[in-house]
Design a protein around this motif. Structure first.
Motif, mmCIF file in Angstrom:
data_model
loop_
_atom_site.group_PDB
_atom_site.id
_atom_site.type_symbol
_atom_site.label_atom_id
_atom_site.label_comp_id
_atom_site.label_asym_id
_atom_site.label_seq_id
_atom_site.Cartn_x
_atom_site.Cartn_y
_atom_site.Cartn_z
ATOM 1 N N THR A 64 0.852 -1.199 0.000
ATOM 2 C CA THR A 64 0.000 0.000 0.000
ATOM 3 C C THR A 64 0.879 1.237 0.000
ATOM 4 O O THR A 64 2.069 1.187 0.344
ATOM 5 C CB THR A 64 -0.914 0.051 1.239
ATOM 6 O OG1 THR A 64 -0.091 0.233 2.413
ATOM 7 C CG2 THR A 64 -1.735 -1.225 1.372
ATOM 8 N N ALA A 65 0.286 2.371 -0.367
ATOM 9 C CA ALA A 65 1.022 3.637 -0.363
ATOM 10 C C ALA A 65 1.480 4.007 1.044
ATOM 11 O O ALA A 65 2.601 4.506 1.238
ATOM 12 C CB ALA A 65 0.158 4.743 -0.957
ATOM 13 N N ASP A 66 0.640 3.768 2.022
ATOM 14 C CA ASP A 66 1.012 4.073 3.405
ATOM 15 C C ASP A 66 2.196 3.225 3.854
ATOM 16 O O ASP A 66 3.109 3.715 4.529
ATOM 17 C CB ASP A 66 -0.173 3.845 4.345
ATOM 18 C CG ASP A 66 -1.210 4.953 4.264
ATOM 19 O OD1 ASP A 66 -0.880 6.017 3.705
ATOM 20 O OD2 ASP A 66 -2.342 4.736 4.741
ATOM 21 N N GLU A 67 2.176 1.948 3.469
ATOM 22 C CA GLU A 67 3.289 1.074 3.838
ATOM 23 C C GLU A 67 4.577 1.521 3.145
ATOM 24 O O GLU A 67 5.665 1.478 3.737
ATOM 25 C CB GLU A 67 2.964 -0.375 3.476
ATOM 26 C CG GLU A 67 4.024 -1.367 3.944
ATOM 27 C CD GLU A 67 3.736 -2.795 3.523
ATOM 28 O OE1 GLU A 67 4.392 -3.696 4.060
ATOM 29 O OE2 GLU A 67 2.865 -3.013 2.645
ATOM 30 N N ARG A 68 4.463 1.942 1.897
ATOM 31 C CA ARG A 68 5.639 2.438 1.164
ATOM 32 C C ARG A 68 6.276 3.612 1.899
ATOM 33 O O ARG A 68 7.495 3.643 2.130
ATOM 34 C CB ARG A 68 5.260 2.873 -0.248
ATOM 35 C CG ARG A 68 6.465 3.326 -1.086
ATOM 36 C CD ARG A 68 6.066 4.129 -2.296
ATOM 37 N NE ARG A 68 5.570 5.453 -1.937
ATOM 38 C CZ ARG A 68 6.352 6.475 -1.567
ATOM 39 N NH1 ARG A 68 7.664 6.324 -1.459
ATOM 40 N NH2 ARG A 68 5.825 7.640 -1.279
ATOM 41 N N ARG A 69 5.448 4.588 2.277
ATOM 42 C CA ARG A 69 5.978 5.769 2.951
ATOM 43 C C ARG A 69 6.580 5.410 4.305
ATOM 44 O O ARG A 69 7.659 5.900 4.664
ATOM 45 C CB ARG A 69 4.880 6.827 3.112
ATOM 46 C CG ARG A 69 4.528 7.543 1.813
ATOM 47 C CD ARG A 69 3.594 8.700 2.059
ATOM 48 N NE ARG A 69 2.267 8.256 2.450
ATOM 49 C CZ ARG A 69 1.263 8.050 1.596
ATOM 50 N NH1 ARG A 69 1.454 8.231 0.293
ATOM 51 N NH2 ARG A 69 0.081 7.653 2.017
ATOM 52 N N ALA A 70 5.893 4.564 5.066
ATOM 53 C CA ALA A 70 6.406 4.183 6.387
ATOM 54 C C ALA A 70 7.769 3.506 6.264
ATOM 55 O O ALA A 70 8.711 3.836 7.005
ATOM 56 C CB ALA A 70 5.401 3.269 7.085
#
Length: 248
Positions: free
Chosen positions: A81-87
């Motif tokens: 997910t995009a959130d996982e990528r950023r984290a």
């Protein structure tokens, strides 16, 4: 505008070898002052290379430190997910590792005879904007810091402690002048955090400026990004150059 030359360089950071993209003005009459650039969570993109070169064309030696050097020059790619990528990108360039890498980049510049690292600044974007603030709290080697849309508060998922990591809580301890830039329509950074960061910076006793650009979203300076805001980017660039020249 000056002619420039640019190339990748390597230098030690602790036991590791780090790379950086270095752009220099050609035929400068005297060794130029230096800017250490901290990239966003995408790493050293082609756009970041071009901005490095643009700063060199304005008379600064600019080194963009690749904070993902240890993992192949890209942020982690094992996300769903995009959130996982950023984290995962933020965790791979956590303060405890990335700030020493920026310091190592400045050490490399200080070892060179063709630049003047006694006049040094940091410019950072997004992830790198927060790192610019963190570094400015820890060192007396910087003449100024210019963070662009650095997160005033890192969400718990972005922090190695599993708790919110606040730049606001330490901003009153910056050791150099700071000029910060934010989009007024940033979907990532709440404006109340920007206001609280500005209030905290004022307590430092340093010259501080916080600029907010109406209608500009996150990453607005990047002309390859869907959020690019030409007017905000132009004004940010002009103010950044003026600030750098005033302090370097």
């Amino acid at each position: 505008m000056q002619h420039t030359e640019a190339a990748w360089v390597t230098f030690p950071s602790g036991a590791d070898t780090i790379r950086g993209y270095l752009a220099l003005p050609v035929r400068a009459q005297e060794p130029p002052p230096v800017v250490v650039m901290a990239h966003e969570n995408l790493g050293v993109t082609e756009h970041r290379e071009r901005v490095t070169e643009r700063l060199a064309a304005e008379g600064f030696a600019c080194l963009t430190v690749d904070l993902y050097s240890r993992i192949g020059g890209r942020p982690p790619q094992d996300f769903t997910t995009a959130d996982e990528r950023r984290a995962k990108a933020f965790l791979a360039a956590r303060d405890e590792q990335a700030v020493p890498d920026l310091e190592a980049g400045l050490d490399h510049l200080a070892s060179r005879a063709d630049v003047d690292a006694s006049r040094a600044a940091v410019v950072g974007f997004c992830l790198g904007g927060g790192l610019a603030l963190a570094w400015a709290v820890q060192t007396d080697r910087l003449a100024c810091a210019v963070p662009l849309y650095g997160l005033p508060e890192l969400p718990a998922a972005y922090s190695p402690t599993g708790r919110v990591r606040s730049r606001i809580d330490v901003a009153d301890r910056v050791r150099c002048p700071v000029q910060a830039h934010f989009g007024g329509a940033d979907e990532v950074i709440p404006l109340d955090q920007v206001a609280r960061l500005g209030d905290a910076l004022k307590l430092s006793g340093q010259r501080t400026e916080v600029h907010v650009y109406d209608g500009a979203g996150h990453a607005y300076h990047d002309d390859t990004h869907p959020n690019h805001h030409a007017e905000a980017a132009r004004l940010t660039w002009e103010r950044t150059l003026e600030f750098l020249r005033a302090h370097l």
